[in-house]
Design a protein around this motif. Structure first.
Motif, PDB file in Angstrom:
ATOM      1  N   LEU A  93      -4.286 -12.369  -3.569  1.00  7.92           N
ATOM      2  CA  LEU A  93      -4.032 -10.946  -3.345  1.00  7.92           C
ATOM      3  C   LEU A  93      -4.524 -10.154  -4.543  1.00  7.92           C
ATOM      4  O   LEU A  93      -4.109 -10.404  -5.668  1.00  7.92           O
ATOM      5  CB  LEU A  93      -2.537 -10.710  -3.120  1.00  7.92           C
ATOM      6  N   ASP A  94      -5.412  -9.214  -4.292  1.00  4.96           N
ATOM      7  CA  ASP A  94      -5.967  -8.363  -5.339  1.00  4.96           C
ATOM      8  C   ASP A  94      -5.385  -6.967  -5.158  1.00  4.96           C
ATOM      9  O   ASP A  94      -5.506  -6.375  -4.081  1.00  4.96           O
ATOM     10  CB  ASP A  94      -7.493  -8.335  -5.209  1.00  4.96           C
ATOM     11  N   SER A  95      -4.765  -6.426  -6.214  1.00  9.93           N
ATOM     12  CA  SER A  95      -4.141  -5.110  -6.096  1.00  9.93           C
ATOM     13  C   SER A  95      -5.169  -4.021  -5.778  1.00  9.93           C
ATOM     14  O   SER A  95      -4.804  -2.952  -5.296  1.00  9.93           O
ATOM     15  CB  SER A  95      -3.364  -4.755  -7.365  1.00  9.93           C
ATOM     16  N   LYS A  96      -6.449  -4.285  -6.003  1.00 11.18           N
ATOM     17  CA  LYS A  96      -7.494  -3.313  -5.645  1.00 11.18           C
ATOM     18  C   LYS A  96      -7.629  -3.179  -4.135  1.00 11.18           C
ATOM     19  O   LYS A  96      -8.203  -2.217  -3.646  1.00 11.18           O
ATOM     20  CB  LYS A  96      -8.841  -3.728  -6.237  1.00 11.18           C
ATOM     21  N   GLU A  97      -7.114  -4.149  -3.413  1.00 10.76           N
ATOM     22  CA  GLU A  97      -7.192  -4.151  -1.949  1.00 10.76           C
ATOM     23  C   GLU A  97      -5.963  -3.510  -1.313  1.00 10.76           C
ATOM     24  O   GLU A  97      -5.778  -3.582  -0.107  1.00 10.76           O
ATOM     25  CB  GLU A  97      -7.378  -5.576  -1.424  1.00 10.76           C
ATOM     26  N   VAL A  98      -5.107  -2.914  -2.129  1.00 10.08           N
ATOM     27  CA  VAL A  98      -3.890  -2.274  -1.635  1.00 10.08           C
ATOM     28  C   VAL A  98      -4.104  -0.769  -1.642  1.00 10.08           C
ATOM     29  O   VAL A  98      -4.537  -0.202  -2.642  1.00 10.08           O
ATOM     30  CB  VAL A  98      -2.673  -2.646  -2.509  1.00 10.08           C
ATOM     31  N   LYS A  99      -3.795  -0.128  -0.515  1.00 10.48           N
ATOM     32  CA  LYS A  99      -3.925   1.329  -0.418  1.00 10.48           C
ATOM     33  C   LYS A  99      -2.583   1.934  -0.053  1.00 10.48           C
ATOM     34  O   LYS A  99      -1.873   1.414   0.801  1.00 10.48           O
ATOM     35  CB  LYS A  99      -4.943   1.701   0.659  1.00 10.48           C
ATOM     36  N   ILE A 100      -2.284   3.032  -0.694  1.00  6.20           N
ATOM     37  CA  ILE A 100      -1.073   3.771  -0.340  1.00  6.20           C
ATOM     38  C   ILE A 100      -1.435   4.685   0.824  1.00  6.20           C
ATOM     39  O   ILE A 100      -2.324   5.524   0.711  1.00  6.20           O
ATOM     40  CB  ILE A 100      -0.540   4.561  -1.538  1.00  6.20           C
ATOM     41  N   LEU A 101      -0.782   4.469   1.944  1.00  9.28           N
ATOM     42  CA  LEU A 101      -1.071   5.237   3.149  1.00  9.28           C
ATOM     43  C   LEU A 101      -0.216   6.488   3.240  1.00  9.28           C
ATOM     44  O   LEU A 101      -0.638   7.491   3.804  1.00  9.28           O
ATOM     45  CB  LEU A 101      -0.863   4.357   4.387  1.00  9.28           C
ATOM     46  N   ASP A 102       1.004   6.427   2.700  1.00  6.05           N
ATOM     47  CA  ASP A 102       1.910   7.568   2.788  1.00  6.05           C
ATOM     48  C   ASP A 102       3.034   7.413   1.780  1.00  6.05           C
ATOM     49  O   ASP A 102       3.347   6.297   1.365  1.00  6.05           O
ATOM     50  CB  ASP A 102       2.512   7.657   4.192  1.00  6.05           C
ATOM     51  N   ASN A 103       3.643   8.524   1.399  1.00  4.76           N
ATOM     52  CA  ASN A 103       4.829   8.550   0.536  1.00  4.76           C
ATOM     53  C   ASN A 103       5.977   9.122   1.352  1.00  4.76           C
ATOM     54  O   ASN A 103       5.775  10.072   2.093  1.00  4.76           O
ATOM     55  CB  ASN A 103       4.641   9.485  -0.662  1.00  4.76           C
ATOM     56  N   GLU A 104       7.151   8.555   1.195  1.00  6.67           N
ATOM     57  CA  GLU A 104       8.322   9.123   1.874  1.00  6.67           C
ATOM     58  C   GLU A 104       9.593   8.583   1.238  1.00  6.67           C
ATOM     59  O   GLU A 104       9.813   7.373   1.215  1.00  6.67           O
ATOM     60  CB  GLU A 104       8.306   8.786   3.363  1.00  6.67           C
ATOM     61  N   ARG A 105      10.423   9.469   0.735  1.00 11.23           N
ATOM     62  CA  ARG A 105      11.688   9.062   0.108  1.00 11.23           C
ATOM     63  C   ARG A 105      12.740   8.698   1.156  1.00 11.23           C
ATOM     64  O   ARG A 105      13.549   7.803   0.949  1.00 11.23           O
ATOM     65  CB  ARG A 105      12.232  10.179  -0.771  1.00 11.23           C
ATOM     66  N   ASP A 106      12.740   9.388   2.278  1.00  8.53           N
ATOM     67  CA  ASP A 106      13.752   9.177   3.309  1.00  8.53           C
ATOM     68  C   ASP A 106      13.481   7.864   4.057  1.00  8.53           C
ATOM     69  O   ASP A 106      12.404   7.664   4.611  1.00  8.53           O
ATOM     70  CB  ASP A 106      13.734  10.368   4.279  1.00  8.53           C
ATOM     71  N   TRP A 107      14.486   6.971   4.083  1.00  5.40           N
ATOM     72  CA  TRP A 107      14.349   5.644   4.683  1.00  5.40           C
ATOM     73  C   TRP A 107      13.924   5.717   6.152  1.00  5.40           C
ATOM     74  O   TRP A 107      13.038   4.999   6.591  1.00  5.40           O
ATOM     75  CB  TRP A 107      15.683   4.909   4.543  1.00  5.40           C
ATOM     76  N   ARG A 108      14.558   6.590   6.898  1.00  3.72           N
ATOM     77  CA  ARG A 108      14.256   6.708   8.335  1.00  3.72           C
ATOM     78  C   ARG A 108      12.830   7.202   8.557  1.00  3.72           C
ATOM     79  O   ARG A 108      12.081   6.634   9.349  1.00  3.72           O
ATOM     80  CB  ARG A 108      15.267   7.656   8.981  1.00  3.72           C
TER      81      ARG A 108
END
Length: 162
Positions: A93-108
């Motif tokens: 697993l290479d961290s360069k292959e990880v993308k953040i798709l969205d941010n959300e604090r609320d669990w639901r």
């Protein structure tokens, strides 16, 4: 415009949209990638010729979550699908292959966003039915226009959304 309005007895006030202060002062330093949390993320396997993908969500830092994907669980039935793929295929697993798709604090809401991105990306490693929320297929038509962010080949078919 100010003069025309003044002729009609209207006083106009203007607020600059782009100030020198906005350009020079950064209140907060940008948080390092590995410390970001409350995320929906996607992983593309970095193995040679491997296009396997995974979509997940986490409250933890992305670093902590990726470590969990790289080690076995005490109960083998609960091992991450990413861990199993890496182990079976001998990939890393290479961290360069990880993308953040969205941010959300609320669990639901984060769970709903995970379901949306799972539908958009159609990841190959996700266990089907493992999401907190089941997204209605009535959303498929709207989600078809959302561009994929994980696939290396943007011409991949979107059959799941038809």
């Amino acid at each position: 415009i100010k003069n025309i309005l003044k002729e009609h007895g209207v006083t106009a006030f203007y607020k600059p949209q782009n100030t020198l202060r906005q350009q020079l002062v950064k209140v907060k330093d940008k948080q390092p990638f590995e410390k970001r949390s409350n995320l929906v993320y996607g992983i593309t396997c970095g193995g040679e010729g491997c296009d396997e993908t995974y979509v997940g969500e986490t409250l933890q830092s992305i670093r902590a979550r990726l470590k969990q994907h790289q080690r076995p669980n005490s109960n083998p039935a609960q091992n991450s699908a990413v861990y199993r793929h890496l182990k079976d295929a001998g990939h890393v697993l290479d961290s360069k292959e990880v993308k953040i798709l969205d941010n959300e604090r609320d669990w639901r809401r984060r769970g709903i966003k995970e379901a949306i991105w799972e539908r958009v990306e159609d990841p190959t490693l996700n266990r089907k039915g493992g999401l907190r929320f089941s997204l209605s297929h009535s959303w498929d038509r709207a989600l078809f226009s959302v561009p994929r962010r994980l696939s290396r080949d943007s011409s991949l078919s979107r059959d799941k959304l038809h």
